[in-house]
Design an enzyme around this catalytic site. Structure first.
Site, short mmCIF file in Angstrom:
data_model
loop_
_atom_site.label_atom_id
_atom_site.label_comp_id
_atom_site.label_asym_id
_atom_site.label_seq_id
_atom_site.Cartn_x
_atom_site.Cartn_y
_atom_site.Cartn_z
N HIS A 84 -2.31 5.26 6.56
CA HIS A 84 -0.96 5.89 6.59
C HIS A 84 -1.12 7.41 6.29
O HIS A 84 -1.49 7.70 5.48
CB HIS A 84 0.10 5.07 5.93
CG HIS A 84 0.25 3.38 5.94
ND1 HIS A 84 0.46 2.98 7.14
CD2 HIS A 84 -0.41 2.59 5.07
CE1 HIS A 84 0.43 1.53 7.10
NE2 HIS A 84 -0.04 1.16 5.75
N CYS A 112 0.93 -1.36 0.00
CA CYS A 112 0.05 0.04 -0.05
C CYS A 112 0.78 1.10 -0.03
O CYS A 112 0.56 2.17 -0.65
CB CYS A 112 -0.98 0.06 1.11
SG CYS A 112 -0.12 -0.44 2.69
P1 NAD Z 1 -5.12 -11.00 6.24
O1 NAD Z 1 -4.57 -11.75 7.37
O2 NAD Z 1 -6.38 -10.16 6.24
O3 NAD Z 1 -5.66 -12.27 5.21
C1 NAD Z 1 -4.69 -13.34 4.88
C2 NAD Z 1 -5.99 -14.52 4.20
O4 NAD Z 1 -5.13 -15.85 4.02
C3 NAD Z 1 -6.68 -14.75 5.50
O5 NAD Z 1 -8.05 -15.17 5.01
C4 NAD Z 1 -6.26 -16.28 5.93
O6 NAD Z 1 -7.32 -17.08 6.37
C5 NAD Z 1 -5.85 -16.70 4.81
N1 NAD Z 1 -4.72 -17.84 4.80
C6 NAD Z 1 -3.83 -17.93 5.92
N2 NAD Z 1 -3.04 -18.80 5.75
C7 NAD Z 1 -3.24 -19.24 4.48
C8 NAD Z 1 -2.84 -20.54 3.71
N3 NAD Z 1 -2.04 -21.18 4.24
N4 NAD Z 1 -3.60 -20.75 2.45
C9 NAD Z 1 -4.54 -19.88 2.12
N5 NAD Z 1 -5.11 -18.92 2.80
C10 NAD Z 1 -4.45 -18.59 3.89
O7 NAD Z 1 -3.70 -10.44 5.21
P2 NAD Z 1 -3.99 -9.25 4.50
O8 NAD Z 1 -3.95 -7.77 5.13
O9 NAD Z 1 -5.07 -9.20 3.51
O10 NAD Z 1 -2.60 -9.18 3.63
C11 NAD Z 1 -2.38 -10.29 2.58
C12 NAD Z 1 -1.13 -9.82 2.05
O11 NAD Z 1 -1.48 -8.52 1.09
C13 NAD Z 1 0.21 -9.84 2.52
O12 NAD Z 1 1.33 -9.86 1.45
C14 NAD Z 1 0.16 -8.14 2.88
O13 NAD Z 1 1.50 -7.69 3.24
C15 NAD Z 1 -0.45 -7.46 1.74
N6 NAD Z 1 -0.91 -6.16 1.90
C16 NAD Z 1 -1.56 -5.93 3.15
C17 NAD Z 1 -2.04 -4.67 3.20
C18 NAD Z 1 -3.16 -4.22 4.51
O14 NAD Z 1 -2.95 -3.09 4.90
N7 NAD Z 1 -3.77 -5.11 5.22
C19 NAD Z 1 -1.99 -3.61 2.41
C20 NAD Z 1 -1.42 -3.95 1.15
C21 NAD Z 1 -0.91 -5.21 1.17
#
Ligand code: NAD
Length: 335
Positions: free
Chosen positions: A221, A141
């Site tokens: 942020h 992000c």
């Molecule tokens: P999150 O924890 O909200 O969601 C992750 C999902 O993956 C959950 O639904 C979980 O149940 C599932 N999961 C966990 N282990 C798994 C597995 N082994 N196989 C399949 N599914 C599985 O995470 P998020 O915040 O959505 O982040 C996901 C990615 O996006 C990360 O790389 C993060 O750095 C990136 N990201 C996050 C944000 C943010 O602010 N949340 C912003 C930009 C990028």
């Protein structure tokens, strides 16, 4: 023309938003999403009509919890043309072999290293370089927010040096486990933060140094930017350049904080109150002694969502022109 089949591995904060945005496009559709637990998000997925898949060893627990799965994650990958991996940062790496074995294209998120995909994507900066690629990573992000302003400034005026301080939200609003709840944490203490080097994974020649601080908030942020330009420009030149970018929104009208920006997202009837654009206080844009200063707020949960849609379009070669893809994505989601 048949629609490109997209699977979402990890239906969490980012995954559920990417799924909904994909489903709104004319040229792609969701064929499955994966969950590891039978929680409210799994039920939401089913209610929205998505086929839910699970890791093979979790299928029984899902069924016990009332979620009828359509099969394992391996099964899901088989029915997709491209997988958007939205599993927690660092976990996506383990899935690469699965995608390679199935011969399916994959997009990872900013929590993974650049080297995993070998290509880091931002629609404004390098859409055309992603055409036809098998693997890509949509940058985080914060990096997305930085690329959206740095790329056009560099194109127009040439950037000599970027200095940025990121004041980061501690956790997402639904995250009950993380802190701090009463502290300001330099993170990392040793400079630079990873954000500057991450911008270089998209725009390699940019000279940038970043520092970051984590604060007790879940609402966006905030970036404080200072940029030295090679060519002369005025405050008005920068205002005009930013005003022409579809993924930059100027905020004013009494908005003095990230809290009010999030309220605006709800007032605009955005899904989940999301704010997909960089929110820049146009009054903060100042060119002083040849250096540019401004503040921008970044909604961590949603600014990468349209970028994921564009990455799919580039990798599947549904559209050869980045600006046209951005336009299609924006129109379909109402940006
Ligand atoms: P999150 O924890 O909200 O969601 C992750 C999902 O993956 C959950 O639904 C979980 O149940 C599932 N999961 C966990 N282990 C798994 C597995 N082994 N196989 C399949 N599914 C599985 O995470 P998020 O915040 O959505 O982040 C996901 C990615 O996006 C990360 O790389 C993060 O750095 C990136 N990201 C996050 C944000 C943010 O602010 N949340 C912003 C930009 C990028």
């Amino acid at each position: 023309m048949s629609k490109v089949k997209v699977a979402i591995n990890g239906f969490g904060t980012i995954g559920k938003r990417v799924a909904d945005a994909v489903q709104m496009q004319k040229d792609m559709e969701i064929v499955g999403v994966s969950k590891t637990k039978p929680n409210f998000e799994a039920f939401t997925a089913l209610n929205k009509g998505y086929s839910v898949y699970a890791p093979i060893d979790k299928i029984k627990d899902m069924e016990k919890g009332g979620i009828n799965t359509s099969g394992s994650i391996e099964d899901m990958v088989q029915v997709a043309d491209i997988v958007v991996d939205c599993t927690p940062g660092g976990m996506g790496e383990k899935n690469k072999a699965l995608y390679e074995k199935a011969g399916v294209k994959a997009i990872w998120q900013g929590g993974e290293e650049h080297e995993l995909a070998g290509f880091s994507f931002n629609a404004t900066a390098n859409y055309e370089e992603a055409l036809g690629l098998d693997f890509a990573r949509v940058v985080s992000c914060n990096t997305t927010g930085l690329c959206r302003v740095i790329y056009p400034l560099d194109q127009e005026f040439g950037i000599k040096k970027v200095r940025v301080t990121l004041i980061r939200r501690a956790a997402d609003p639904n995250d009950v486990k993380k802190g701090p709840i009463n502290a300001i944490v330099p993170s990392p203490i040793k400079l630079p933060s990873h954000h500057g080097p991450d911008v270089k994974s998209v725009i390699p020649h940019i000279n940038i140094t970043s520092t970051a601080i984590v604060t007790s908030t879940t609402l966006m942020h905030l970036h404080s930017l200072n940029i030295e330009m090679n060519n002369q420009c005025t405050t008005d030149d920068v205002v005009d350049l930013f005003a022409a970018q579809s993924r930059i929104r100027f905020v004013g009208q009494g908005i003095t904080s990230t809290a009010e920006i999030m309220e605006l997202g709800k007032d605009l009837d955005r899904p989940r109150g999301d704010m997909w654009e960089n929110c820049i206080w146009d009054k903060s844009i100042t060119v002083d002694e040849g250096e540019l200063y401004f503040f921008q707020a970044i909604h961590q949960e949603s600014d990468v969502i349209p970028e994921n849609v564009d990455a799919i379009r580039a990798m599947m070669e549904l559209e050869s022109n980045g600006a046209r893809s951005i336009e299609k994505t924006n129109k379909a989601i109402g940006l």
